[in-house]
Scaffold this motif. Structure first.
Motif, PDB file in Angstrom:
ATOM      1  N   ASN A  65      10.120   5.293   2.177  1.00 24.43           N
ATOM      2  CA  ASN A  65      10.073   4.124   1.305  1.00 24.43           C
ATOM      3  C   ASN A  65       9.039   3.115   1.817  1.00 24.43           C
ATOM      4  OD1 ASN A  65      11.065   1.181   0.701  1.00 24.43           O
ATOM      5  ND2 ASN A  65      12.003   2.476  -0.860  1.00 24.43           N
ATOM      6  N   PRO A  66       8.169   2.607   0.949  1.00 27.69           N
ATOM      7  CA  PRO A  66       7.105   1.699   1.403  1.00 27.69           C
ATOM      8  C   PRO A  66       7.610   0.485   2.172  1.00 27.69           C
ATOM      9  CG  PRO A  66       6.701   2.388  -0.850  1.00 27.69           C
ATOM     10  CD  PRO A  66       8.051   2.899  -0.496  1.00 27.69           C
ATOM     11  N   LEU A 121       2.775  -1.667   0.403  1.00 25.27           N
ATOM     12  CA  LEU A 121       3.098  -2.321  -0.871  1.00 25.27           C
ATOM     13  C   LEU A 121       1.856  -2.620  -1.696  1.00 25.27           C
ATOM     14  CD1 LEU A 121       5.899  -4.798   0.275  1.00 25.27           C
ATOM     15  CD2 LEU A 121       6.110  -2.452  -0.555  1.00 25.27           C
ATOM     16  N   GLN A 122       0.694  -2.222  -1.202  1.00 31.08           N
ATOM     17  CA  GLN A 122      -0.554  -2.426  -1.942  1.00 31.08           C
ATOM     18  C   GLN A 122      -1.081  -1.126  -2.547  1.00 31.08           C
ATOM     19  OE1 GLN A 122      -2.914  -4.100   1.216  1.00 31.08           O
ATOM     20  NE2 GLN A 122      -2.285  -6.195   0.767  1.00 31.08           N
ATOM     21  N   MET A 123      -0.334  -0.047  -2.390  1.00 32.86           N
ATOM     22  CA  MET A 123      -0.808   1.254  -2.858  1.00 32.86           C
ATOM     23  C   MET A 123      -0.359   1.524  -4.299  1.00 32.86           C
ATOM     24  SD  MET A 123      -0.485   3.510   0.607  1.00 32.86           S
ATOM     25  CE  MET A 123      -1.177   4.971  -0.166  1.00 32.86           C
ATOM     26  N   ARG A 141      -2.914   5.794  -6.083  1.00 36.93           N
ATOM     27  CA  ARG A 141      -3.548   5.653  -4.762  1.00 36.93           C
ATOM     28  C   ARG A 141      -2.657   6.354  -3.751  1.00 36.93           C
ATOM     29  NH1 ARG A 141      -7.708   3.314  -2.620  1.00 36.93           N
ATOM     30  NH2 ARG A 141      -8.212   2.166  -4.543  1.00 36.93           N
ATOM     31  N   ILE A 142      -3.242   7.308  -3.023  1.00 33.83           N
ATOM     32  CA  ILE A 142      -2.452   8.158  -2.144  1.00 33.83           C
ATOM     33  C   ILE A 142      -3.122   8.274  -0.770  1.00 33.83           C
ATOM     34  CG2 ILE A 142      -1.503   9.491  -4.061  1.00 33.83           C
ATOM     35  CD1 ILE A 142      -3.540  11.689  -3.413  1.00 33.83           C
ATOM     36  N   GLY A 461      -8.385  -6.112   5.472  1.00 29.66           N
ATOM     37  CA  GLY A 461      -7.886  -6.433   4.147  1.00 29.66           C
ATOM     38  C   GLY A 461      -7.902  -5.267   3.190  1.00 29.66           C
ATOM     39  N   GLU A 462      -8.254  -5.547   1.938  1.00 34.37           N
ATOM     40  CA  GLU A 462      -8.251  -4.499   0.908  1.00 34.37           C
ATOM     41  C   GLU A 462      -9.312  -3.441   1.166  1.00 34.37           C
ATOM     42  OE1 GLU A 462     -10.307  -8.075  -1.265  1.00 34.37           O
ATOM     43  OE2 GLU A 462      -8.931  -7.765   0.417  1.00 34.37           O
TER      44      GLU A 462
END
Length: 485
Positions: A65-66, A121-123, A141-142, A461-462
């Motif tokens: 779980n993320p 939580l950003q995927m 996104r994996i 970051g991103e």
């Protein structure tokens, strides 16, 4: 827990064990050559096993779980904080860095891990429309799968963890190969941190081989989907060529030839203080260190006088002494290399404004003036406490000097007019540049990386998320589709 004896093993499949190589490596304190610890090195078989177990464990790790995965990564940051003193002691002994440098490194590493904890939580993906009636296009996104990380000796904890933490957070398996000279600071400390944090066995593995024995096995291994490398441009080119042949992705942060441009309206004292830190921090053994200091001719003499006096006051010696800011270079090879740069500068006509000394591996500050931009010392990354100051007549000449280099990592501009500095900065071919500051800056949420021979890709970051993940298109056809045949 964080002591040299317990950290002197390979970490594979969640087990601390000796490597299969017949060679034992003595990890030396670069200041006094005392043996800190000894490790039995990894073999090609160990590297293969590390990749195999990472691949086997990765799918289950990606399915965690993320929120739980993020909590595990966040716990690692707290473990770093709780064990700061023990980790700093190892960094000082193993890298020759000062306590100031060690604490900065731990601070940055903690920030990197905390930022990485957000990655699960950003995927998120997206749903896109389709040209075809009844079709839904989904973008996911994996994780990439398994990431191989190769880190250097200079800031080993930080430069390992900035790849390891986000790669793990994104659901990848990771195999880390630190520099042999700093295998604890850049490798086994990190294995212990994430083991204690609860990363499952096999997901993260650390191997410490001798490249002379294993060759390119780490980079060539078919399981590695991405090689993240930090180090010299020459080695980066070699790794890039291998990855190109094997169609692997790369993230390469390579050497720099960074400039500080001091314009005529700059605050001289502020520029001198920044230049001294940017040049002499960690003995100049940082890819972001200033390699060339360009000073407008109208303030050149004042700058040189104050910079030399400042450099004289920087204490060099045993980094275990908290008052010391310049410790030893990492090995005798680096000392000899720096000595050759000093000799070449003298031979090519540069003026030695401050003659330092070389005692063992400790090199105290050297300062050269009357330096030309095409001299050997200006067209190569010195990686030592040797400053080169170049006079320029106008801003166009300074920009030309700055861009006459294969490197394009970081830089600095000092000026009394901020927006003028920004305009100049936009014309310098670097990935990063700082106004009224020195060149050594790294923050967890900012894009970190270079142009030209200074690298490919960005960390932070991103941008980190983009490096350590990939995207997959899955389309869903929900109603009958008529085909032409």
């Amino acid at each position: 827990m964080f002591d040299p004896v317990s950290l002197s093993y390979q970490y594979i499949q969640g087990e601390w064990r000796d490597g299969r190589s017949e060679t034992a490596y003595e990890d030396l304190n670069p200041y006094n050559d005392e043996v800190i610890t000894t490790i039995r090195l990894a073999s090609r078989e160990d590297i293969d096993e590390a990749y195999q177990v990472a691949a086997a464990a990765q799918e289950a790790w990606a399915a965690v779980n993320p929120y739980e995965r993020g909590a595990i990564i966040e716990k690692a940051a707290q473990i770093l904080q709780d064990n700061r003193q023990a980790i700093c002691d190892i960094i000082v002994a193993e890298t020759g860095g000062s306590f100031l440098k060690a604490n900065i490194e731990v601070d940055i590493a903690i920030g990197m891990v905390r930022e990485a904890a957000k990655v699960p939580l950003q995927m998120y993906g997206s749903i896109r429309p389709s040209m075809i009636p009844g079709k839904e296009n989904r973008i996911y996104r994996i994780p990439i799968g398994v990431v191989g990380v190769i880190s250097p000796f200079n800031f080993p904890l930080n430069l390992s963890i900035r790849s390891v933490a986000p790669a793990l957070a994104a659901g990848n398996g990771v195999v880390l190969k630190p520099d042999m000279q700093t295998f604890m600071s850049g490798g086994t400390i990190i294995a212990k941190v994430f083991e204690l944090a609860g990363v499952p066995k096999g997901v993260l593995n650390v191997v410490v081989p001798d490249i002379a024995e294993v060759g390119d096995a780490f980079v060539e291994h078919p399981i590695a989907g991405l090689i993240s490398f930090t180090g010299s441009s020459a080695v980066g080119r070699h790794i890039g060529e291998i990855c190109g042949r094997h169609l692997k992705r790369t993230a390469l942060e390579l050497g720099g030839n960074n400039v500080m441009i001091v314009l005529e309206d700059a605050d001289i004292d502020a520029a001198v203080s920044a230049a001294a830190f940017g040049k002499f921090m960690h003995q100049g053994q940082i890819c972001m260190c200033l390699n060339r200091i360009l000073v407008h001719e109208s303030i050149h003499d004042q700058f040189v006088e104050r910079f030399v006096e400042h450099a004289k006051g920087i204490r060099a010696g045993n980094p275990a002494d908290p008052s010391v800011n310049i410790g030893p270079l990492i090995n005798q090879k680096q000392v000899d290399k720096v000595r050759r740069f000093i000799e070449s500068a003298v031979a090519e006509g540069a003026h030695l404004a401050l003659e330092g000394s070389i005692e063992g591996k400790v090199v105290s500050p050297y300062v050269f003036t009357d330096v030309k931009n095409d001299m050997t010392i200006c067209q190569n990354e010195v990686f030592g406490p040797v400053a080169s100051i170049i006079s320029f007549s106008d801003v166009e000449e300074a920009i030309a000097f700055a861009n006459q280099s294969e490197g394009g990592l970081s830089g600095s501009i000092f000026t009394g007019a901020t927006e003028r500095g920004v305009q100049v900065a936009q014309r310098i071919h670097t990935g990063m540049i700082h106004i009224n500051d020195q060149s050594i800056n790294d923050e967890p949420i900012i894009a970190f990386g270079g142009e030209k021979a200074s690298g490919i890709g960005r960390f932070g970051g991103e941008w980190t998320l983009q490096e350590f993940t990939t995207v997959k298109w899955i389309s869903v056809q929900s109603e009958y589709r008529a085909f032409p045949f």
